[in-house]
Design an enzyme around this catalytic site. Structure first.
Site, PDB file in Angstrom:
ATOM      1  N   ILE A  16     -10.432  -9.075   3.125  1.00 56.28           N
ATOM      2  CA  ILE A  16     -11.724  -8.522   2.703  1.00 56.28           C
ATOM      3  C   ILE A  16     -11.625  -8.138   1.230  1.00 56.28           C
ATOM      4  O   ILE A  16     -10.765  -7.350   0.867  1.00 56.28           O
ATOM      5  CB  ILE A  16     -12.103  -7.260   3.512  1.00 56.28           C
ATOM      6  CG1 ILE A  16     -12.113  -7.568   5.016  1.00 56.28           C
ATOM      7  CG2 ILE A  16     -13.444  -6.715   3.059  1.00 56.28           C
ATOM      8  CD1 ILE A  16     -12.420  -6.349   5.879  1.00 56.28           C
ATOM      9  N   GLY A  19      -2.043 -10.743   8.283  1.00 51.20           N
ATOM     10  CA  GLY A  19      -1.751 -12.132   8.594  1.00 51.20           C
ATOM     11  C   GLY A  19      -1.433 -12.908   7.325  1.00 51.20           C
ATOM     12  O   GLY A  19      -1.844 -12.555   6.230  1.00 51.20           O
ATOM     13  N   LYS A  61      -3.771   3.711   3.000  1.00 53.73           N
ATOM     14  CA  LYS A  61      -4.861   2.877   2.477  1.00 53.73           C
ATOM     15  C   LYS A  61      -6.051   3.737   2.061  1.00 53.73           C
ATOM     16  O   LYS A  61      -6.696   3.468   1.046  1.00 53.73           O
ATOM     17  CB  LYS A  61      -5.276   1.842   3.529  1.00 53.73           C
ATOM     18  CG  LYS A  61      -4.202   0.764   3.731  1.00 53.73           C
ATOM     19  CD  LYS A  61      -4.502  -0.103   4.937  1.00 53.73           C
ATOM     20  CE  LYS A  61      -3.442  -1.180   5.129  1.00 53.73           C
ATOM     21  NZ  LYS A  61      -3.528  -1.809   6.465  1.00 53.73           N
ATOM     22  N   GLY A 118       2.256 -10.735  18.269  1.00 57.29           N
ATOM     23  CA  GLY A 118       2.567 -10.626  16.845  1.00 57.29           C
ATOM     24  C   GLY A 118       1.627  -9.718  16.074  1.00 57.29           C
ATOM     25  O   GLY A 118       1.682  -9.666  14.847  1.00 57.29           O
ATOM     26  N   ASP A 138      -0.286   4.220   8.178  1.00 58.91           N
ATOM     27  CA  ASP A 138      -0.734   3.066   7.389  1.00 58.91           C
ATOM     28  C   ASP A 138      -2.183   3.249   6.921  1.00 58.91           C
ATOM     29  O   ASP A 138      -2.496   3.061   5.745  1.00 58.91           O
ATOM     30  CB  ASP A 138      -0.595   1.804   8.249  1.00 58.91           C
ATOM     31  CG  ASP A 138      -1.153   0.575   7.585  1.00 58.91           C
ATOM     32  OD1 ASP A 138      -0.431  -0.026   6.765  1.00 58.91           O
ATOM     33  OD2 ASP A 138      -2.310   0.214   7.866  1.00 58.91           O
ATOM     34  N   GLU A 180       4.426  -4.639  15.302  1.00 55.58           N
ATOM     35  CA  GLU A 180       5.857  -4.792  15.098  1.00 55.58           C
ATOM     36  C   GLU A 180       6.621  -4.172  16.266  1.00 55.58           C
ATOM     37  O   GLU A 180       6.047  -3.459  17.085  1.00 55.58           O
ATOM     38  CB  GLU A 180       6.250  -4.098  13.792  1.00 55.58           C
ATOM     39  CG  GLU A 180       5.624  -4.802  12.587  1.00 55.58           C
ATOM     40  CD  GLU A 180       5.908  -4.083  11.279  1.00 55.58           C
ATOM     41  OE1 GLU A 180       7.065  -3.679  11.080  1.00 55.58           O
ATOM     42  OE2 GLU A 180       4.980  -3.947  10.479  1.00 55.58           O
ATOM     43  N   VAL A 188      -5.132  -3.361   0.631  1.00 59.98           N
ATOM     44  CA  VAL A 188      -6.065  -2.724   1.570  1.00 59.98           C
ATOM     45  C   VAL A 188      -6.970  -3.786   2.187  1.00 59.98           C
ATOM     46  O   VAL A 188      -7.644  -4.524   1.485  1.00 59.98           O
ATOM     47  CB  VAL A 188      -6.932  -1.659   0.855  1.00 59.98           C
ATOM     48  CG1 VAL A 188      -7.864  -0.985   1.847  1.00 59.98           C
ATOM     49  CG2 VAL A 188      -6.078  -0.629   0.138  1.00 59.98           C
ATOM     50  N   GLU A 192      -5.408  -6.335  -4.650  1.00 56.25           N
ATOM     51  CA  GLU A 192      -6.453  -6.649  -3.666  1.00 56.25           C
ATOM     52  C   GLU A 192      -5.890  -6.702  -2.244  1.00 56.25           C
ATOM     53  O   GLU A 192      -6.544  -6.299  -1.282  1.00 56.25           O
ATOM     54  CB  GLU A 192      -7.109  -8.000  -4.019  1.00 56.25           C
ATOM     55  CG  GLU A 192      -8.247  -8.426  -3.132  1.00 56.25           C
ATOM     56  CD  GLU A 192      -9.467  -7.505  -3.222  1.00 56.25           C
ATOM     57  OE1 GLU A 192     -10.116  -7.494  -4.272  1.00 56.25           O
ATOM     58  OE2 GLU A 192      -9.742  -6.782  -2.242  1.00 56.25           O
ATOM     59  N   LYS A 201       0.825  -1.222   0.000  1.00 56.42           N
ATOM     60  CA  LYS A 201       0.000   0.000   0.000  1.00 56.42           C
ATOM     61  C   LYS A 201       0.851   1.260   0.000  1.00 56.42           C
ATOM     62  O   LYS A 201       0.466   2.278  -0.554  1.00 56.42           O
ATOM     63  CB  LYS A 201      -0.981   0.021   1.175  1.00 56.42           C
ATOM     64  CG  LYS A 201      -0.390   0.346   2.533  1.00 56.42           C
ATOM     65  CD  LYS A 201      -0.180  -0.894   3.355  1.00 56.42           C
ATOM     66  CE  LYS A 201       0.855  -0.710   4.414  1.00 56.42           C
ATOM     67  NZ  LYS A 201       1.065  -1.934   5.203  1.00 56.42           N
TER      68      LYS A 201
END
Lengths: 431, 431
Positions: B136, B302, B205, B187, B201, B190, B132, B129, B105
């Site tokens: 989903i 993930g 997006k 996890g 971030d 970071e 973002v 895809e 992104k």
């Protein structure tokens, strides 16, 4: 610039919505697609009702051959609903060289195999985003975006009428009949809502989802089904007490012994996303082996949401995405591997049971002993002192997971006891 | 059967997930697409770490030219993240004739215009895809399924780290620092989570979504942004008292004077779908003029969910759907009509404000008078007897809608009062 001519059959609520988009947003669609999409003919028996839309003269007709026999029309939208003449129309439209878009779930659930086979041999496509969950793009999600997944389960709230009625009962404490009347008054239920409230509509949609997500060719009539017409205000209250809400869930789940299919009013935990779905909204929860849980919510019916789905199919068909997806998915193709559908009687699940029993000694012991004999374990039980009608009390039993067959047997035996009044109520429970 | 050769650059968590799907599910994908999709090369600097996947020998390399210079590889997946060398790699891969798939992104938010223009002139495609909201399918939904709509607004929970931290604070009553540590331990964050918790971030997006849904070319750095690092446990408590929950919302909304863009920790009503989004889940709520409200929820990050999105792009690219969509959407195309972005200072909105003030007479009057002078109306106010640190009390003010500029001015003036300690906290409020 290329011009694509479209014919529309059925100028009811959805049809008028589609016409509004295709005519009212023509510039936007042209800019987006690089093609002029022109709605040139609309066929309906009713030529006079006002649909709040200005049509160019000559567009509306009651003569189907003006679409069928017009070789310039390459896309036909079927929105008349029902089985016949919709089935013959779709077959004839494809024979006449038109790609078809339909919102007709009954048609696909009953004649999907015949229509898709005809489409393949005629080199035509059928698109049906609007047939399940209206505005929620669930057909394209399963058919394209989630294609790297093995779908493990689908749980859908796909009948807006039922959800509206349950939602009314839940929020206003009204009984079933008043909630139905309210739904009719507000246009959420038809004068005869039986196909919605007995689970038929949801079962047909589940059969389509089962084909799309699992490649399962299933006769919708063979799916174990119950509707919300068995749910009483007292069930909503007891569910709440147990921290659940009742939703009509159409569920498809992979299991080692085949695909489990079920439509039933279901107790869902009140913290779950499905429990948050209110009013006439639809929702779908999908679990894929890679993507995990994905949840969709949107309006499953109504003029504009459904028309949005139909028009997205029109654009996909014009652009060629439909042709690719149609070819890739091989829906209702008898060359596909047969998917085993699990015998409903062998499906394990939890149940909520309500018995109206005479307030006398020994009742609980007798009922409990039947569950014991049928090897069904009881997870929770509620009985209140307040008497129900006829000096009876309501006894609620939540079972642990047990095979459907054993549960049915236990309920049948208990229903015969002289101290049990009326028909026991059984709902599914999901955790 | 046609064989499509794929190269993957970046063999980290997501890369390993993609390899697991493309190798582990090769049969399923072949059956679904009618093509053999073969992951022939993976390039990474690290050749030794265990990724729990058996690769055929010769697949893993640290030499990019084994992908770049292999004319048989027609699809390249970029998963190294960051700006450089990702940008050069993508440009060179397209020059070498490869269609590109990326989950990056930051790359698109910073260099979208350059990369898409290069793709168009090289007759290549870029699919994203996974960039973002991970699993989903929001990019394909906006780009295809909702295309008959004029999108009116998007509200997204698109940073899973932030949502996890807020969720921890909400459910466990922990303070911000402990929640961050918990997120790191599990996890979800970071070692240096600054890009997540300062809103960067989410802002990147949002810039991508603004391009896709509104055709708006926006410098993400110009978007008004706040992160969750300003949220204190006390804010979560006060929000709850006011029947709200705090979520990091990236929001884009059409208005008569241009597109309103904002990223901010936001009080959302606790009954709203966005308030139900817990833990590391992402969610997107879209309002379209035809479809009404559609809501999506799923895992935004993930290994497996993100890999699911990447592989769906691979399949779309192989099948040719990506080429159609890429051509239709004309993303980051300087021929597009310019979309006006509203000056952030003129955006109307409600605010939640928290001042830490000395417990002395006249404080409320002074603060209230500033709001009056700035023409900002107060909707609700809470002040508690319990003292905060340094003999101060927390004063919470919820405003009615007012222009951002006036709100900033009022807060700046109030912050200078000697009785105000520390920096006032300001969060958005949505109804």
């Amino acid at each position: 610039m290329e011009t694509i001519k479209v014919g529309l059959i059925g100028f009811g609520t959805i049809g008028a919505g589609v016409a509004k988009i295709l005519i009212g947003k023509q510039d936007q669609i042209t800019k987006a697609t690089g093609r002029q999409i022109e709605l040139v003919k609309i066929c309906d028996k009713d030529l006079t009702s006002d649909r709040s839309i200005d049509l160019p003269s000559g567009v509306l007709t009651d003569n189907l051959s003006e679409i069928l026999d017009n070789p310039d029309i390459s896309i036909a939208i079927e929105l008349i609903g029902g089985l016949e003449p919709a089935r013959s129309f779709v077959l004839n439209l494809m024979k006449a060289g038109k790609n078809v878009i339909t919102a007709n779930k009954a048609l696909l659930a009953n004649h999907g195999a015949e229509l898709f086979s005809a489409a393949r041999s005629l080199n035509r496509t059928i698109a049906f985003e609007a047939a399940v969950c209206g505005g929620i793009p669930i057909i394209s999600s399963i058919g394209t975006a989630l294609q790297a997944n093995r779908i493990e389960s689908i749980k859908a709230i796909c009948n807006g009428t039922s959800n509206f009625i349950l939602s009314q009962m839940e929020e206003k404490g009204t009984d079933y009949q008043s909630a139905v009347r309210e739904a009719q008054l507000l246009g959420y239920a038809e004068a005869n809502p039986s196909m919605d409230v007995d689970g038929t509509d949801a079962t047909q949609k589940l059969a389509i989802l089962a084909q799309l997500a699992f490649g399962a060719e299933v006769d919708w009539k063979s799916i174990s089904k119950a509707g919300i017409n068995c749910v009483d205000a007292v069930d909503i209250r007891f569910a709440k007490e147990l921290s659940y809400r009742i939703r009509l869930i159409a569920s498809a789940q992979q299991s080692p012994n085949g695909l489990e299919l079920n439509v039933s009013p279901t107790l869902v935990p009140e913290s779950s996303p499905l429990a948050q779905v209110k009013d006439a909204f639809n929702a779908v929860q999908i679990i894929g082996d890679s993507v995990g849980q994905v949840f969709y919510q949107g309006l499953g019916a109504g003029q504009h949401p459904t028309a949005s789905a139909v028009c997205s199919d029109v654009i996909d068909t014009v652009l060629g995405r439909t042709a690719i997806t149609f070819k890739t998915l091989k829906l209702w193709n008898d060359q596909n591997e047969k998917v085993v559908i699990k015998d409903p009687l062998t499906i394990y699940g939890r149940s909520y049971l309500r018995f109206c029993v005479k307030d006398q000694p020994g009742v609980l012991a007798e009922i409990a002993s039947i569950f014991g004999k049928c090897n069904i374990s009881i997870a929770a039980m509620i009985q209140r002192e307040e008497p129900a009608l006829d000096h009876c009390v309501q006894m609620i039993i939540m079972t642990h997971a047990a095979p459907e067959g054993q549960l049915r047997q236990a309920v049948e035996i208990i229903a015969q006891f002289p101290f049990v009044h009326g028909t026991p109520i059984r709902l599914s429970v999901q955790d």
